[in-house]
Design a protein around this motif. Structure first.
Motif, PDB file in Angstrom:
ATOM      1  N   MET B   1       8.144  -8.108   1.307  1.00 38.29           N
ATOM      2  CA  MET B   1       7.263  -8.026   1.916  1.00 38.29           C
ATOM      3  C   MET B   1       6.099  -9.263   1.114  1.00 38.29           C
ATOM      4  SD  MET B   1       5.166  -4.713   0.889  1.00 38.29           S
ATOM      5  CE  MET B   1       6.712  -4.311   0.506  1.00 38.29           C
ATOM      6  N   GLU B   9       0.536  -3.096  -7.120  1.00 34.52           N
ATOM      7  CA  GLU B   9       1.067  -1.812  -7.562  1.00 34.52           C
ATOM      8  C   GLU B   9       2.039  -1.252  -6.455  1.00 34.52           C
ATOM      9  OE1 GLU B   9      -2.273  -2.800  -6.420  1.00 34.52           O
ATOM     10  OE2 GLU B   9      -3.360  -2.463  -8.383  1.00 34.52           O
ATOM     11  N   LEU B  10       1.877  -1.465  -5.142  1.00 30.57           N
ATOM     12  CA  LEU B  10       2.919  -0.949  -4.290  1.00 30.57           C
ATOM     13  C   LEU B  10       4.174  -1.489  -4.419  1.00 30.57           C
ATOM     14  CD1 LEU B  10       3.431   0.761  -1.903  1.00 30.57           C
ATOM     15  CD2 LEU B  10       2.188  -0.420  -0.401  1.00 30.57           C
ATOM     16  N   ARG B  12       5.393  -3.048  -7.099  1.00 35.62           N
ATOM     17  CA  ARG B  12       5.979  -2.532  -8.393  1.00 35.62           C
ATOM     18  C   ARG B  12       6.934  -1.171  -8.110  1.00 35.62           C
ATOM     19  NH1 ARG B  12       6.732  -2.448 -13.616  1.00 35.62           N
ATOM     20  NH2 ARG B  12       6.307  -0.801 -14.756  1.00 35.62           N
ATOM     21  N   LEU B  13       6.065  -0.291  -7.322  1.00 31.36           N
ATOM     22  CA  LEU B  13       6.554   0.965  -7.003  1.00 31.36           C
ATOM     23  C   LEU B  13       7.866   0.792  -6.134  1.00 31.36           C
ATOM     24  CD1 LEU B  13       6.562   3.867  -7.046  1.00 31.36           C
ATOM     25  CD2 LEU B  13       5.061   3.972  -5.258  1.00 31.36           C
ATOM     26  N   ILE B  14       7.766  -0.079  -5.090  1.00 36.47           N
ATOM     27  CA  ILE B  14       8.885  -0.236  -4.311  1.00 36.47           C
ATOM     28  C   ILE B  14      10.001  -0.908  -5.210  1.00 36.47           C
ATOM     29  CG2 ILE B  14       9.892  -1.597  -2.397  1.00 36.47           C
ATOM     30  CD1 ILE B  14       7.016  -1.203  -1.299  1.00 36.47           C
ATOM     31  N   LEU B  16      10.786  -0.523  -8.346  1.00 37.41           N
ATOM     32  CA  LEU B  16      11.462   0.609  -9.269  1.00 37.41           C
ATOM     33  C   LEU B  16      12.140   1.428  -8.449  1.00 37.41           C
ATOM     34  CD1 LEU B  16       8.346   1.074 -11.710  1.00 37.41           C
ATOM     35  CD2 LEU B  16      10.615   0.272 -12.553  1.00 37.41           C
ATOM     36  N   LYS B  19      15.610   0.408  -7.764  1.00 33.63           N
ATOM     37  CA  LYS B  19      16.655   0.512  -8.847  1.00 33.63           C
ATOM     38  C   LYS B  19      17.511   1.807  -8.857  1.00 33.63           C
ATOM     39  CE  LYS B  19      14.342  -2.894 -11.775  1.00 33.63           C
ATOM     40  NZ  LYS B  19      13.724  -3.162 -12.922  1.00 33.63           N
ATOM     41  N   LEU B  20      16.921   2.901  -7.899  1.00 35.69           N
ATOM     42  CA  LEU B  20      17.722   4.063  -8.080  1.00 35.69           C
ATOM     43  C   LEU B  20      18.902   4.214  -7.452  1.00 35.69           C
ATOM     44  CD1 LEU B  20      14.572   6.542  -7.392  1.00 35.69           C
ATOM     45  CD2 LEU B  20      15.618   5.655  -9.617  1.00 35.69           C
ATOM     46  N   LEU B  23      19.845   3.604  -3.447  1.00 36.84           N
ATOM     47  CA  LEU B  23      18.585   3.120  -2.859  1.00 36.84           C
ATOM     48  C   LEU B  23      18.516   1.392  -2.895  1.00 36.84           C
ATOM     49  CD1 LEU B  23      16.165   5.658  -4.093  1.00 36.84           C
ATOM     50  CD2 LEU B  23      16.771   5.415  -1.631  1.00 36.84           C
ATOM     51  N   ARG B  29      11.498   1.099   0.274  1.00 35.69           N
ATOM     52  CA  ARG B  29      10.163   1.023   1.203  1.00 35.69           C
ATOM     53  C   ARG B  29       9.806   2.148   1.737  1.00 35.69           C
ATOM     54  NH1 ARG B  29      11.569  -4.564   2.016  1.00 35.69           N
ATOM     55  NH2 ARG B  29      12.494  -4.059   4.320  1.00 35.69           N
ATOM     56  N   ARG B  30      11.018   2.868   2.669  1.00 37.90           N
ATOM     57  CA  ARG B  30      10.714   3.960   3.553  1.00 37.90           C
ATOM     58  C   ARG B  30      10.319   5.244   2.562  1.00 37.90           C
ATOM     59  NH1 ARG B  30      14.704   7.695   6.270  1.00 37.90           N
ATOM     60  NH2 ARG B  30      16.295   6.885   4.808  1.00 37.90           N
ATOM     61  N   VAL B  31      10.947   5.303   1.057  1.00 31.98           N
ATOM     62  CA  VAL B  31      10.578   6.325   0.389  1.00 31.98           C
ATOM     63  C   VAL B  31       9.242   6.178  -0.207  1.00 31.98           C
ATOM     64  CG1 VAL B  31      11.153   7.076  -2.084  1.00 31.98           C
ATOM     65  CG2 VAL B  31      13.030   6.863  -0.495  1.00 31.98           C
ATOM     66  N   LEU B  33       6.811   4.846   1.247  1.00 36.59           N
ATOM     67  CA  LEU B  33       5.835   5.278   2.492  1.00 36.59           C
ATOM     68  C   LEU B  33       5.683   6.592   2.531  1.00 36.59           C
ATOM     69  CD1 LEU B  33       4.303   3.890   4.675  1.00 36.59           C
ATOM     70  CD2 LEU B  33       5.880   4.566   6.222  1.00 36.59           C
TER      71      LEU B  33
END
Lengths: 201, 201
Positions: B1, B9-10, B12-14, B16, B19-20, B23, B29-31, B33
């Protein structure tokens, strides 16, 4: 797992991870273990990113996007056409359109689609706020960029009916062959739609 | 995106979340949101649980399990047989055995299996520490509860060779029909193994 082999902190972490979409108890255990093995490189950065996102990111009161500023960056961006509203089901759809960089108007996020099975009615979605934005004036066109699913199309019809007679053009995305798509792999409905909407070259 | 539709911030969260294990960018992105929509009920509790787990949970220096106490609760539990060591590839295997509640000895987590493809050699696993535990005395039997995969069985052979002549019985889990399993759905290798190991009734 039994209380004996893992402490309450770990059980709680696994329970919370298992609530994420697409993850179950088994994959949650795998994710938790992956995180614990990477305490400094992944677990702690993720904990911090989550805390920061939770504290800073909020829903845009104008369009429903998520951002750290209010209204969101897309709503604030100068040079976009306020006269065209693109209605999407959820925030990832907005992100997808922005990635494509093909739309230069404003957005309105409904927060889902009407669904009799899931018990989602018009009052659960941002439909009243959409009508209010249109009635406030300045909007020429509303593009219903909703999913081509039964629920998405039901919602599109419902919204189109509500907006009829309010002096705005209501449009929807074109159906057709995806760019890069092979005809052989397309469903019959898409092929028929692409054929009906054929254009001169 | 694009940077325009979501703040750093968003993004960076996506990044990370992506990397699980299991996923990718799309499900991340779904998680993200899903979390943002449940700020108080899921995002903040998860951020806190992660921070707490990162601060408190550590690897047991004796067996390799993860717990908030050192050594872990299973190693500390009284009334378990110190003479039997169950060797597992990873912590979820230990958890699975504890869920089954069928084993009352102690554990040793290798942290993986030998793998030529992934470049995992004996020095990457808890094999030296296993030999040290056996050589320290008091162990009568080592159960190799490793996965019935090529890598797992390679590791089992390697460990069994290392422990030969050290005065301990080295055993492995039985192969056979899973409890509740239908013969029709079993692979030929399992059926053959179950037949070879048949028992009187």
């Amino acid at each position: 797992m039994s209380q004996r082999s893992a402490g309450p902190e770990l059980l709680r972490l696994i329970d919370l991870i298992a609530k994420l979409p697409g993850l179950g108890p088994r994959s949650a255990r795998r994710v938790a273990l992956h995180l614990l093995k990477r305490n400094d490189t992944l677990l702690k950065p993720l904990a911090e990113a989550l805390a920061e996102a939770g504290a800073k990111i909020q829903k845009c009161q104008v369009c429903g996007n998520f951002d750290t500023v209010q209204p969101c960056a897309v709503c604030q961006m100068p040079g976009r056409d306020d006269g065209i509203l693109c209605v999407v089901e959820d925030v990832p759809d907005l992100w997808a359109l922005e990635r494509g960089d093909a739309f230069r108007g404003r957005y309105h996020v409904l927060g889902g689609a009407l669904s009799a099975i899931d018990g989602i009615g018009p009052e659960d979605l941002g439909i009243a706020s959409l009508v209010a934005r249109v009635e406030a004036g300045g909007v020429r066109e509303v593009i219903l960029a909703l999913n081509a699913t039964v629920d998405g199309q039901t919602t599109a019809h419902y919204v189109a009916d509500l907006l009829a007679g309010k002096g705005v053009d209501v449009t929807r995305l074109a159906h057709g062959v995806p760019v890069g798509g092979e005809l052989d792999h397309l469903d019959d409905g898409t092929l028929a739609a692409a054929l009906r909407s054929r254009r001169g070259v």
